[in-house]
Scaffold this motif. Sequence first.
Motif, PDB file in Angstrom:
ATOM      1  N   SER A  17       0.854  -1.181   0.000  1.00 40.84           N
ATOM      2  CA  SER A  17       0.000   0.000   0.000  1.00 40.84           C
ATOM      3  C   SER A  17       0.890   1.230   0.000  1.00 40.84           C
ATOM      4  O   SER A  17       1.777   1.357   0.855  1.00 40.84           O
ATOM      5  N   THR A  18       0.675   2.133  -0.959  1.00 43.48           N
ATOM      6  CA  THR A  18       1.546   3.292  -1.080  1.00 43.48           C
ATOM      7  C   THR A  18       0.821   4.443  -1.753  1.00 43.48           C
ATOM      8  O   THR A  18      -0.194   4.246  -2.431  1.00 43.48           O
ATOM      9  N   ARG A  19       1.326   5.632  -1.549  1.00 42.12           N
ATOM     10  CA  ARG A  19       0.896   6.795  -2.318  1.00 42.12           C
ATOM     11  C   ARG A  19       1.809   6.937  -3.518  1.00 42.12           C
ATOM     12  O   ARG A  19       2.794   6.213  -3.648  1.00 42.12           O
ATOM     13  N   THR A  20       1.478   7.878  -4.400  1.00 41.78           N
ATOM     14  CA  THR A  20       2.395   8.176  -5.486  1.00 41.78           C
ATOM     15  C   THR A  20       3.686   8.742  -4.910  1.00 41.78           C
ATOM     16  O   THR A  20       3.727   9.195  -3.763  1.00 41.78           O
ATOM     17  N   HIS A  21       4.752   8.746  -5.693  1.00 40.09           N
ATOM     18  CA  HIS A  21       6.070   9.130  -5.203  1.00 40.09           C
ATOM     19  C   HIS A  21       6.096  10.587  -4.748  1.00 40.09           C
ATOM     20  O   HIS A  21       5.378  11.442  -5.295  1.00 40.09           O
ATOM     21  N   TRP A  22       6.950  10.871  -3.755  1.00 40.94           N
ATOM     22  CA  TRP A  22       7.023  12.222  -3.208  1.00 40.94           C
ATOM     23  C   TRP A  22       7.598  13.243  -4.186  1.00 40.94           C
ATOM     24  O   TRP A  22       7.538  14.457  -3.929  1.00 40.94           O
ATOM     25  N   LYS A  23       8.082  12.792  -5.328  1.00 40.21           N
ATOM     26  CA  LYS A  23       8.607  13.759  -6.294  1.00 40.21           C
ATOM     27  C   LYS A  23       7.504  14.690  -6.797  1.00 40.21           C
ATOM     28  O   LYS A  23       7.783  15.782  -7.292  1.00 40.21           O
ATOM     29  N   ALA A  24       6.245  14.263  -6.658  1.00 38.48           N
ATOM     30  CA  ALA A  24       5.130  15.123  -7.032  1.00 38.48           C
ATOM     31  C   ALA A  24       5.043  16.362  -6.153  1.00 38.48           C
ATOM     32  O   ALA A  24       4.355  17.323  -6.495  1.00 38.48           O
ATOM     33  N   LEU A  25       5.748  16.364  -5.021  1.00 36.86           N
ATOM     34  CA  LEU A  25       5.714  17.507  -4.097  1.00 36.86           C
ATOM     35  C   LEU A  25       6.844  18.498  -4.336  1.00 36.86           C
ATOM     36  O   LEU A  25       6.875  19.553  -3.705  1.00 36.86           O
ATOM     37  N   ILE A  26       7.770  18.194  -5.231  1.00 35.38           N
ATOM     38  CA  ILE A  26       8.909  19.083  -5.447  1.00 35.38           C
ATOM     39  C   ILE A  26       8.449  20.445  -5.952  1.00 35.38           C
ATOM     40  O   ILE A  26       8.832  21.498  -5.415  1.00 35.38           O
ATOM     41  N   PHE A  27       7.627  20.459  -6.983  1.00 39.79           N
ATOM     42  CA  PHE A  27       7.149  21.724  -7.535  1.00 39.79           C
ATOM     43  C   PHE A  27       6.276  22.499  -6.548  1.00 39.79           C
ATOM     44  O   PHE A  27       6.451  23.719  -6.379  1.00 39.79           O
ATOM     45  N   PRO A  28       5.304  21.870  -5.856  1.00 36.44           N
ATOM     46  CA  PRO A  28       4.521  22.615  -4.865  1.00 36.44           C
ATOM     47  C   PRO A  28       5.375  23.239  -3.765  1.00 36.44           C
ATOM     48  O   PRO A  28       5.122  24.371  -3.344  1.00 36.44           O
ATOM     49  N   VAL A  29       6.382  22.520  -3.295  1.00 38.95           N
ATOM     50  CA  VAL A  29       7.259  23.084  -2.258  1.00 38.95           C
ATOM     51  C   VAL A  29       8.054  24.259  -2.814  1.00 38.95           C
ATOM     52  O   VAL A  29       8.226  25.294  -2.144  1.00 38.95           O
ATOM     53  N   PHE A  30       8.528  24.132  -4.053  1.00 36.72           N
ATOM     54  CA  PHE A  30       9.250  25.239  -4.698  1.00 36.72           C
ATOM     55  C   PHE A  30       8.352  26.466  -4.820  1.00 36.72           C
ATOM     56  O   PHE A  30       8.773  27.601  -4.527  1.00 36.72           O
ATOM     57  N   VAL A  31       7.102  26.272  -5.245  1.00 37.78           N
ATOM     58  CA  VAL A  31       6.155  27.377  -5.360  1.00 37.78           C
ATOM     59  C   VAL A  31       5.900  28.010  -4.003  1.00 37.78           C
ATOM     60  O   VAL A  31       5.851  29.248  -3.873  1.00 37.78           O
ATOM     61  N   PHE A  80      -4.164  12.083  -1.448  1.00 35.80           N
ATOM     62  CA  PHE A  80      -5.344  11.230  -1.582  1.00 35.80           C
ATOM     63  C   PHE A  80      -5.246  10.232  -2.732  1.00 35.80           C
ATOM     64  O   PHE A  80      -6.231   9.548  -3.030  1.00 35.80           O
ATOM     65  N   SER A  81      -4.089  10.142  -3.387  1.00 31.44           N
ATOM     66  CA  SER A  81      -3.903   9.152  -4.451  1.00 31.44           C
ATOM     67  C   SER A  81      -3.129   7.967  -3.892  1.00 31.44           C
ATOM     68  O   SER A  81      -1.985   8.115  -3.472  1.00 31.44           O
ATOM     69  N   THR A  82      -3.758   6.811  -3.888  1.00 30.47           N
ATOM     70  CA  THR A  82      -3.139   5.630  -3.297  1.00 30.47           C
ATOM     71  C   THR A  82      -3.231   4.444  -4.246  1.00 30.47           C
ATOM     72  O   THR A  82      -4.164   4.318  -5.039  1.00 30.47           O
ATOM     73  N   TYR A  83      -2.218   3.568  -4.140  1.00 32.81           N
ATOM     74  CA  TYR A  83      -2.194   2.296  -4.843  1.00 32.81           C
ATOM     75  C   TYR A  83      -2.123   1.197  -3.788  1.00 32.81           C
ATOM     76  O   TYR A  83      -1.238   1.221  -2.928  1.00 32.81           O
ATOM     77  N   THR A  84      -3.030   0.262  -3.854  1.00 35.17           N
ATOM     78  CA  THR A  84      -3.056  -0.837  -2.893  1.00 35.17           C
ATOM     79  C   THR A  84      -3.125  -2.161  -3.638  1.00 35.17           C
ATOM     80  O   THR A  84      -4.003  -2.364  -4.478  1.00 35.17           O
ATOM     81  N   LEU A  85      -2.184  -3.031  -3.319  1.00 33.34           N
ATOM     82  CA  LEU A  85      -2.158  -4.380  -3.885  1.00 33.34           C
ATOM     83  C   LEU A  85      -2.491  -5.362  -2.783  1.00 33.34           C
ATOM     84  O   LEU A  85      -1.814  -5.409  -1.760  1.00 33.34           O
ATOM     85  N   THR A  86      -3.552  -6.126  -2.971  1.00 29.40           N
ATOM     86  CA  THR A  86      -3.894  -7.186  -2.034  1.00 29.40           C
ATOM     87  C   THR A  86      -3.641  -8.534  -2.698  1.00 29.40           C
ATOM     88  O   THR A  86      -3.231  -8.589  -3.851  1.00 29.40           O
ATOM     89  N   ASN A  87      -3.888  -9.581  -1.976  1.00 25.58           N
ATOM     90  CA  ASN A  87      -3.706 -10.912  -2.555  1.00 25.58           C
ATOM     91  C   ASN A  87      -4.844 -11.296  -3.496  1.00 25.58           C
ATOM     92  O   ASN A  87      -4.843 -12.384  -4.055  1.00 25.58           O
ATOM     93  N   ARG A  88      -5.784 -10.394  -3.702  1.00 22.81           N
ATOM     94  CA  ARG A  88      -6.911 -10.678  -4.584  1.00 22.81           C
ATOM     95  C   ARG A  88      -7.093  -9.647  -5.702  1.00 22.81           C
ATOM     96  O   ARG A  88      -7.615  -9.967  -6.754  1.00 22.81           O
ATOM     97  N   ARG A  89      -6.665  -8.388  -5.485  1.00 22.82           N
ATOM     98  CA  ARG A  89      -6.955  -7.347  -6.463  1.00 22.82           C
ATOM     99  C   ARG A  89      -5.992  -6.174  -6.329  1.00 22.82           C
ATOM    100  O   ARG A  89      -5.261  -6.048  -5.339  1.00 22.82           O
ATOM    101  N   LEU A  90      -6.015  -5.334  -7.361  1.00 23.57           N
ATOM    102  CA  LEU A  90      -5.282  -4.069  -7.363  1.00 23.57           C
ATOM    103  C   LEU A  90      -6.306  -2.960  -7.198  1.00 23.57           C
ATOM    104  O   LEU A  90      -7.275  -2.864  -7.955  1.00 23.57           O
ATOM    105  N   ILE A  91      -6.082  -2.080  -6.206  1.00 23.79           N
ATOM    106  CA  ILE A  91      -7.041  -1.036  -5.868  1.00 23.79           C
ATOM    107  C   ILE A  91      -6.371   0.321  -6.053  1.00 23.79           C
ATOM    108  O   ILE A  91      -5.305   0.571  -5.488  1.00 23.79           O
ATOM    109  N   THR A  92      -6.983   1.198  -6.845  1.00 26.47           N
ATOM    110  CA  THR A  92      -6.476   2.560  -7.018  1.00 26.47           C
ATOM    111  C   THR A  92      -7.542   3.539  -6.558  1.00 26.47           C
ATOM    112  O   THR A  92      -8.732   3.346  -6.827  1.00 26.47           O
ATOM    113  N   ARG A  93      -7.102   4.593  -5.874  1.00 24.13           N
ATOM    114  CA  ARG A  93      -8.010   5.633  -5.398  1.00 24.13           C
ATOM    115  C   ARG A  93      -7.394   6.998  -5.708  1.00 24.13           C
ATOM    116  O   ARG A  93      -6.215   7.230  -5.441  1.00 24.13           O
ATOM    117  N   HIS A  94      -8.211   7.918  -6.251  1.00 23.10           N
ATOM    118  CA  HIS A  94      -7.764   9.268  -6.585  1.00 23.10           C
ATOM    119  C   HIS A  94      -8.874  10.254  -6.260  1.00 23.10           C
ATOM    120  O   HIS A  94     -10.042   9.886  -6.182  1.00 23.10           O
TER     121      HIS A  94
END
Length: 199
Positions: A17-31, A80-94
């Motif tokens: 279970s993970t969020r998208t990579h923190w590199k998505a925050l580089i530009f917002p922090v710079f701004v 709020f963007s997450t990727y979750t892999l279970t033993n039965r399915r792949l779950i994406t939330r955005h």
Amino acid sequence: MAISAKLLGEDEYVVVSTRTHWKALIFPVFVLLVVAGAGGFLAAIVPAGSLQTPARIAILAVGVVVLATFAAKPFLNWFFSTYTLTNRRLITRHGILTRTGRDIPLMRINDVSYEHGLMDRILRCGTLHIESAGERGQVILPDVPHVEHVHLQMSDLLFGGPEGKPGDGILDDEEPPTHMRRRPQPEPDSETLFSSDDK
């Protein structure tokens, strides 16, 4: 970060279970840094007079709008963007206010691959490509942290089960949870197979 246990099936558990990579925050922090510095500088050099207060309010209002558009919104999208892999399915939330999600049963996934450029390799992330049976056959998950590890985990679940059965949800290097283990059947008692009336 992990999906609620209420949304999991009886024999389902989370593998990754993970969020998208923190590199998505580089530009917002710079701004954020640029707007805070520039806003503070402009507010400090506004000449004294009757227009000083309105000018500072205008600078603050512009700064808030810029931050909300280019810093706060990307941050919330990441959070709020997450990727979750279970033993039965792949779950994406955005989504922030309007949530969108997709669940793909592992049994419907035909192929999993990944790609990452030089910068992604340095940051240890990448894009996961998933081919599944159905009308919306291809799913692309960008900015997956530790994409090689996630790819390996998913491949093990799909193709590397102990009995080679696709989608069995058991990893090669782990014991299945206790509630998923098949209980051994008791050996029949030879004395109870035949009664004295049968002799």
